[in-house]
Design a protein around this motif. Structure first.
Motif, short mmCIF file in Angstrom:
data_model
loop_
_atom_site.label_atom_id
_atom_site.label_comp_id
_atom_site.label_asym_id
_atom_site.label_seq_id
_atom_site.Cartn_x
_atom_site.Cartn_y
_atom_site.Cartn_z
N PRO A 27 0.81 -1.06 -0.14
CA PRO A 27 0.01 0.07 -0.15
C PRO A 27 0.82 1.27 0.14
O PRO A 27 1.84 1.38 0.76
CB PRO A 27 -0.90 -0.34 1.29
N TYR A 28 0.27 2.23 -0.74
CA TYR A 28 0.99 3.68 -0.63
C TYR A 28 1.19 4.22 0.63
O TYR A 28 2.20 4.78 0.93
CB TYR A 28 0.23 4.39 -1.92
N ALA A 29 0.09 3.67 1.43
CA ALA A 29 0.10 4.39 2.68
C ALA A 29 1.33 4.02 3.68
O ALA A 29 1.54 4.80 4.67
CB ALA A 29 -1.14 3.91 3.37
N CYS A 30 1.92 3.01 3.30
CA CYS A 30 3.27 2.55 4.09
C CYS A 30 4.47 3.68 3.84
O CYS A 30 5.27 3.51 4.76
CB CYS A 30 3.50 1.19 3.96
N ARG A 31 4.27 4.28 2.75
CA ARG A 31 5.37 5.35 2.43
C ARG A 31 6.76 4.66 2.22
O ARG A 31 7.74 5.48 2.25
CB ARG A 31 5.18 6.47 3.42
N LEU A 32 6.66 3.51 1.75
CA LEU A 32 8.20 3.00 1.56
C LEU A 32 8.87 3.66 0.39
O LEU A 32 9.77 4.08 0.76
CB LEU A 32 7.89 1.43 1.31
N PHE A 33 8.07 3.90 -0.55
CA PHE A 33 8.73 4.65 -1.92
C PHE A 33 9.23 6.01 -1.45
O PHE A 33 10.03 6.73 -2.21
CB PHE A 33 7.83 4.67 -2.95
N ASP A 34 8.59 6.48 -0.52
CA ASP A 34 9.25 7.85 -0.09
C ASP A 34 10.62 7.79 0.24
O ASP A 34 11.40 8.89 -0.08
CB ASP A 34 8.27 8.47 1.24
N GLN A 35 11.23 6.76 0.89
CA GLN A 35 12.52 6.71 1.10
C GLN A 35 13.34 6.56 -0.07
O GLN A 35 14.38 7.15 -0.34
CB GLN A 35 12.82 5.50 1.77
N VAL A 36 12.64 5.67 -1.36
CA VAL A 36 13.48 5.65 -2.64
C VAL A 36 13.44 7.27 -3.23
O VAL A 36 14.62 7.67 -3.64
CB VAL A 36 12.82 4.77 -3.37
N ASP A 37 12.35 7.81 -2.96
CA ASP A 37 12.30 9.15 -3.69
C ASP A 37 13.42 9.94 -2.94
O ASP A 37 13.89 10.97 -3.75
CB ASP A 37 10.70 9.71 -3.34
N ARG A 38 13.40 9.97 -1.63
CA ARG A 38 14.20 10.88 -0.88
C ARG A 38 15.62 10.61 -1.39
O ARG A 38 16.59 11.36 -1.60
CB ARG A 38 14.20 10.70 0.51
N ARG A 39 15.90 9.27 -1.47
CA ARG A 39 17.54 8.95 -1.95
C ARG A 39 17.69 9.27 -3.42
O ARG A 39 18.82 9.70 -3.82
CB ARG A 39 17.56 7.47 -1.69
N MET A 40 16.62 9.21 -4.20
CA MET A 40 16.79 9.90 -5.72
C MET A 40 17.32 11.32 -5.63
O MET A 40 18.35 11.70 -6.18
CB MET A 40 15.54 9.72 -6.25
#
Length: 237
Positions: A27-40
């Motif tokens: 789920p988007y709500a777990c915000r895992l991809f936020d970490q990837v986005d930040r590291r990008m």
């Protein structure tokens, strides 16, 4: 009289369920991809010598123009992709919980299951194992297999179909970004938008796209409602 299949008829192709990974299987709500986005953003800043605001602007401009930030960095700046992929996927997977209900729903689907992601296989394997669903998937078609040409370009879809012997007319494709569904629909796949509240997921989406055949905010429930169905029986509605 209705014709019956004979031994001379070719066997029907197995149905195929083709899934994006990030913000689709978890789920988007777990915000895992936020970490990837930040590291990008951190990578872009360090690689190009920019401050955080400038790096964010470049990161998202390349996403819009090239499909991924990585592709823009490769084409414009000659980046070695392995450096980038290693850096941006060094993340904490603790926000992702095991998904036993999704595991069960996948187990009820007939046919083959594959992953198609703009990330790399290492990241995909780590996420699938954390979710507890890796055993369902016969292969991961990642950005390396796509020769670093990302969704929504058509060429990697063609490459995936050839490499894995997939009939698009018997395939359902799931993605969290509507624009990634367009080439799949053009090829004859049934498409499902796994919708979230992500603004970037709606990039270039107007709400009138005919290539979005289905949409859901609950992937497990959508799959459960179609348990036992072959993709060819799922209407493109």
């Amino acid at each position: 009289m209705t014709d019956r299949a004979t031994s001379a008829d070719p066997p029907a192709a197995e149905p195929v369920w083709l899934f994006d990974l990030d913000n689709t299987l978890y789920p988007y709500a777990c915000r895992l991809f936020d970490q990837v986005d930040r590291r990008m953003g951190e990578f872009v800043a360090g690689y190009l010598g920019l401050d955080a605001v400038e790096a964010r602007a470049v990161q998202k401009r390349y996403l819009r123009e090239y499909g991924t930030t990585l592709t823009g960095l490769m084409r414009v700046h000659g980046l070695d992709p392995e450096r980038y992929l290693t850096y941006v996927h060094a993340i904490d997977l603790s926000p992702v919980d095991p998904a036993p209900e999704l595991d069960a729903a996948l187990g009820r689907l007939p046919g083959r299951k594959l992953i198609y992601t703009n990330a790399n296989t290492g990241h995909a394997d780590a996420v699938l194992n954390k979710l507890g669903i890796a055993h369902h998937f016969e292969a991961v078609f990642d950005i390396v297999a796509a020769r670093f040409t990302p969704k929504p370009h058509r060429e990697p879809f063609d490459r995936l179909l050839t490499q894995h012997g997939v009939d698009p007319n018997g395939t359902v494709f799931f993605d969290d970004m509507p624009r990634n569904l367009a080439p799949a629909a053009d090829l004859g796949m049934t498409t499902v938008w796994v919708e979230s509240d992500s603004e970037w997921a709606r990039l270039e989406y107007t709400g009138e796209e005919p290539f979005v055949h289905h949409r859901t905010r609950d992937l497990t429930r959508w799959l459960d409602a179609r348990a036992g169905q072959a993709p060819g029986r799922i209407a493109k509605a």
